[in-house]
Scaffold this motif. Structure first.
Motif, mmCIF file in Angstrom:
data_model
loop_
_atom_site.group_PDB
_atom_site.id
_atom_site.type_symbol
_atom_site.label_atom_id
_atom_site.label_comp_id
_atom_site.label_asym_id
_atom_site.label_seq_id
_atom_site.Cartn_x
_atom_site.Cartn_y
_atom_site.Cartn_z
ATOM 1 N N SER A 87 0.858 -1.184 0.000
ATOM 2 C CA SER A 87 0.000 0.000 0.000
ATOM 3 C C SER A 87 0.896 1.237 0.000
ATOM 4 O O SER A 87 1.938 1.253 0.657
ATOM 5 N N VAL A 88 0.502 2.248 -0.743
ATOM 6 C CA VAL A 88 1.276 3.483 -0.785
ATOM 7 C C VAL A 88 0.378 4.651 -0.409
ATOM 8 O O VAL A 88 -0.855 4.547 -0.445
ATOM 9 N N TRP A 89 0.987 5.768 -0.015
ATOM 10 C CA TRP A 89 0.232 6.957 0.346
ATOM 11 C C TRP A 89 -0.403 7.549 -0.919
ATOM 12 O O TRP A 89 0.302 7.872 -1.890
ATOM 13 N N PRO A 90 -1.713 7.708 -0.944
ATOM 14 C CA PRO A 90 -2.387 8.109 -2.186
ATOM 15 C C PRO A 90 -1.989 9.485 -2.690
ATOM 16 O O PRO A 90 -2.003 9.729 -3.906
ATOM 17 N N ASN A 91 -1.598 10.409 -1.790
ATOM 18 C CA ASN A 91 -1.283 11.775 -2.212
ATOM 19 C C ASN A 91 0.206 12.033 -2.397
ATOM 20 O O ASN A 91 0.598 13.142 -2.751
ATOM 21 N N LEU A 92 1.039 11.020 -2.133
ATOM 22 C CA LEU A 92 2.471 11.147 -2.403
ATOM 23 C C LEU A 92 2.780 10.548 -3.771
ATOM 24 O O LEU A 92 2.178 9.553 -4.185
ATOM 25 N N SER A 93 3.732 11.157 -4.453
ATOM 26 C CA SER A 93 4.193 10.555 -5.702
ATOM 27 C C SER A 93 5.025 9.320 -5.374
ATOM 28 O O SER A 93 5.475 9.125 -4.236
ATOM 29 N N GLY A 94 5.242 8.493 -6.383
ATOM 30 C CA GLY A 94 6.062 7.308 -6.173
ATOM 31 C C GLY A 94 7.459 7.660 -5.705
ATOM 32 O O GLY A 94 8.010 7.009 -4.806
ATOM 33 N N GLY A 95 8.044 8.697 -6.279
ATOM 34 C CA GLY A 95 9.384 9.124 -5.879
ATOM 35 C C GLY A 95 9.418 9.598 -4.438
ATOM 36 O O GLY A 95 10.363 9.299 -3.692
ATOM 37 N N GLU A 96 8.383 10.340 -4.019
ATOM 38 C CA GLU A 96 8.324 10.813 -2.634
ATOM 39 C C GLU A 96 8.181 9.652 -1.659
ATOM 40 O O GLU A 96 8.785 9.651 -0.579
ATOM 41 N N ARG A 120 19.089 4.457 -11.024
ATOM 42 C CA ARG A 120 19.375 3.227 -11.759
ATOM 43 C C ARG A 120 18.223 2.232 -11.639
ATOM 44 O O ARG A 120 17.802 1.617 -12.623
ATOM 45 N N LEU A 121 17.705 2.101 -10.418
ATOM 46 C CA LEU A 121 16.629 1.151 -10.193
ATOM 47 C C LEU A 121 15.333 1.590 -10.870
ATOM 48 O O LEU A 121 14.584 0.756 -11.410
ATOM 49 N N MET A 122 15.047 2.879 -10.867
ATOM 50 C CA MET A 122 13.842 3.356 -11.549
ATOM 51 C C MET A 122 13.898 3.060 -13.039
ATOM 52 O O MET A 122 12.900 2.676 -13.653
ATOM 53 N N GLU A 123 15.076 3.230 -13.630
ATOM 54 C CA GLU A 123 15.218 2.919 -15.046
ATOM 55 C C GLU A 123 15.127 1.418 -15.288
ATOM 56 O O GLU A 123 14.487 0.966 -16.254
ATOM 57 N N ALA A 124 15.741 0.634 -14.405
ATOM 58 C CA ALA A 124 15.717 -0.819 -14.575
ATOM 59 C C ALA A 124 14.298 -1.360 -14.469
ATOM 60 O O ALA A 124 13.901 -2.251 -15.236
ATOM 61 N N PHE A 125 13.512 -0.812 -13.540
ATOM 62 C CA PHE A 125 12.142 -1.299 -13.336
ATOM 63 C C PHE A 125 11.112 -0.497 -14.140
ATOM 64 O O PHE A 125 9.909 -0.703 -13.968
ATOM 65 N N GLN A 126 11.585 0.413 -15.005
ATOM 66 C CA GLN A 126 10.701 1.194 -15.877
ATOM 67 C C GLN A 126 9.591 1.861 -15.056
ATOM 68 O O GLN A 126 8.403 1.710 -15.327
ATOM 69 N N PHE A 127 10.025 2.598 -14.041
ATOM 70 C CA PHE A 127 9.091 3.169 -13.076
ATOM 71 C C PHE A 127 9.032 4.678 -13.223
ATOM 72 O O PHE A 127 10.062 5.356 -13.267
ATOM 73 N N ASP A 128 7.815 5.232 -13.283
ATOM 74 C CA ASP A 128 7.601 6.677 -13.362
ATOM 75 C C ASP A 128 7.359 7.206 -11.948
ATOM 76 O O ASP A 128 6.299 6.948 -11.358
ATOM 77 N N PRO A 129 8.315 7.970 -11.371
ATOM 78 C CA PRO A 129 8.178 8.415 -9.980
ATOM 79 C C PRO A 129 7.281 9.631 -9.805
ATOM 80 O O PRO A 129 7.048 10.065 -8.681
ATOM 81 N N ARG A 130 6.760 10.205 -10.900
ATOM 82 C CA ARG A 130 6.028 11.466 -10.810
ATOM 83 C C ARG A 130 4.547 11.270 -10.504
ATOM 84 O O ARG A 130 3.884 12.184 -10.013
ATOM 85 N N LYS A 131 4.009 10.089 -10.787
ATOM 86 C CA LYS A 131 2.575 9.869 -10.584
ATOM 87 C C LYS A 131 2.252 9.711 -9.099
ATOM 88 O O LYS A 131 3.070 9.271 -8.308
ATOM 89 N N LYS A 132 1.009 10.086 -8.752
ATOM 90 C CA LYS A 132 0.546 9.944 -7.376
ATOM 91 C C LYS A 132 0.256 8.475 -7.068
ATOM 92 O O LYS A 132 -0.112 7.692 -7.942
ATOM 93 N N GLY A 133 0.386 8.132 -5.777
ATOM 94 C CA GLY A 133 0.187 6.754 -5.367
ATOM 95 C C GLY A 133 -1.189 6.212 -5.716
ATOM 96 O O GLY A 133 -1.336 5.022 -6.000
#
Length: 322
Positions: A87-96, A120-133
């Motif tokens: 579970s992640v915080w709904p109002n935090l971005s993935g990076g936060e 490096r890990l964000m690129e490896a896992f193809q993860f967008d850190p800007r979207k909200k949880g």
């Protein structure tokens, strides 16, 4: 080799329910240790006790030689944990969220080594850190926990179904990261339903049933407890007659098949050479077969119940075993 995790006679009771019933588990330093069992076998309860989130009813448990209940704060500085349903915080971005989890482990986002590893890990896992949880799928929520776990070095990684929700490509990246941290000297306790994943990654495996470890060892050691399948080209089952220790001879799809005890494979080969066996194949038992040695009876009982072929007594026995 020092022991990182040890439980001895560990029990955990919830009223009349015995979630753990004398669990003995040992995980040595530098190992990837697979922890296998179906839902309800006691895996998650064990992990909660090792993390200091629950207290055993009896027996002993230690992590790095310390009591996980009384010394949880100190131990958590050395442990990275990934649950199977993040579970992640709904109002935090993935990076936060990743930065916050990393700060809990004592590393700030201004740390250069952390920032480089995080990227490096964000690129490896193809993860967008800007979207909200709130917008993340199950797979992306899982990536938040995995990136946070791997971005900060740990001495022990406790992973409970960590690849749940990941696609096959991301599972490959996960396996690479696990191999990397093991090569760096870390210890991994990996609970997973994906037997092929455990088979590829783990140095040792423990199979848990009804709150107890029923089998533990390397895959090579466990395979010696069961049989190996041997087959060669042919359509006549009598071609296997006289082969020492041959069991369950069948003919399927133009091949004569039989099994032998795994430690008798070498002594069987001369007999096959005398028969000029063509297209010889030797298939050691898979982890799935080893697993089903302990749970095949429950599977058969469930199938019989679904087909309506099991008796009431059969169903009651199957229910009690779970």
């Amino acid at each position: 080799m020092s022991t990182v995790i040890r439980t001895s006679g560990l029990t955990k009771h919830y009223g009349r329910v015995h979630a753990l019933d004398g669990l003995d588990l040992t995980v040595d330093q530098g190992q990837i240790h697979g922890f296998l069992g179906p839902n309800g076998a006691g895996k998650s309860t064990t992990i909660r006790i090792l993390l200091g989130l629950a207290r055993g009813t009896g027996g002993e448990a230690s992590v790095f030689g310390r009591d996980p209940w009384n010394d949880s704060v100190e131990l958590h500085r050395r442990i990275a944990y990934v649950p199977g349903d993040v579970s992640v915080w709904p109002n935090l971005s993935g990076g936060e969220a990743i930065d916050f989890l990393s700060r809990l482990r004592g590393v700030g986002k201004r740390d250069r080594a952390y920032r480089a590893e995080r990227q490096r890990l964000m690129e490896a896992f193809q993860f967008d850190p800007r979207k909200k949880g709130r917008s993340y799928s199950k797979g992306n929520r899982q990536k938040v926990a995995l990136i946070a776990a791997f971005a900060v070095p740990a001495d022990l990684y406790i992973l409970d179904e960590p690849t749940s929700g990941l696609d096959p490509l991301m599972e490959v990246m996960f396996r690479r990261e696990i191999a990397r941290v093991r090569d760096a000297g870390a210890t991994v306790l990996l609970s997973s339903h994906i037997l092929s994943e455990v088979e590829q990654l783990c140095d040792r495996v423990s199979i848990i049933r009804a709150g107890r470890v029923v089998e533990s060892g390397t895959l090579a050691e466990l395979r010696h407890l069961t049989r190996t399948e041997i087959s060669f080209e042919g359509t006549d089952a009598s071609a296997a007659a006289g082969i020492p220790a041959a069991h369950d001879v069948t003919v399927e799809e133009g091949r004569v098949k039989f099994t032998v005890d795994s430690d008798a494979v070498a002594s069987t080969l001369p007999s096959l050479a005398q028969r000029n066996a063509a297209g010889l194949r030797i298939a050691p038992p898979s982890l799935e077969e080893l697993f089903l040695r302990h749970y095949g009876d429950e599977l058969a009982a469930d199938e019989a119940a679904q087909d309506g072929t099991g008796t009431t007594g059969d169903r009651e026995t199957a229910g009690a075993s779970r």
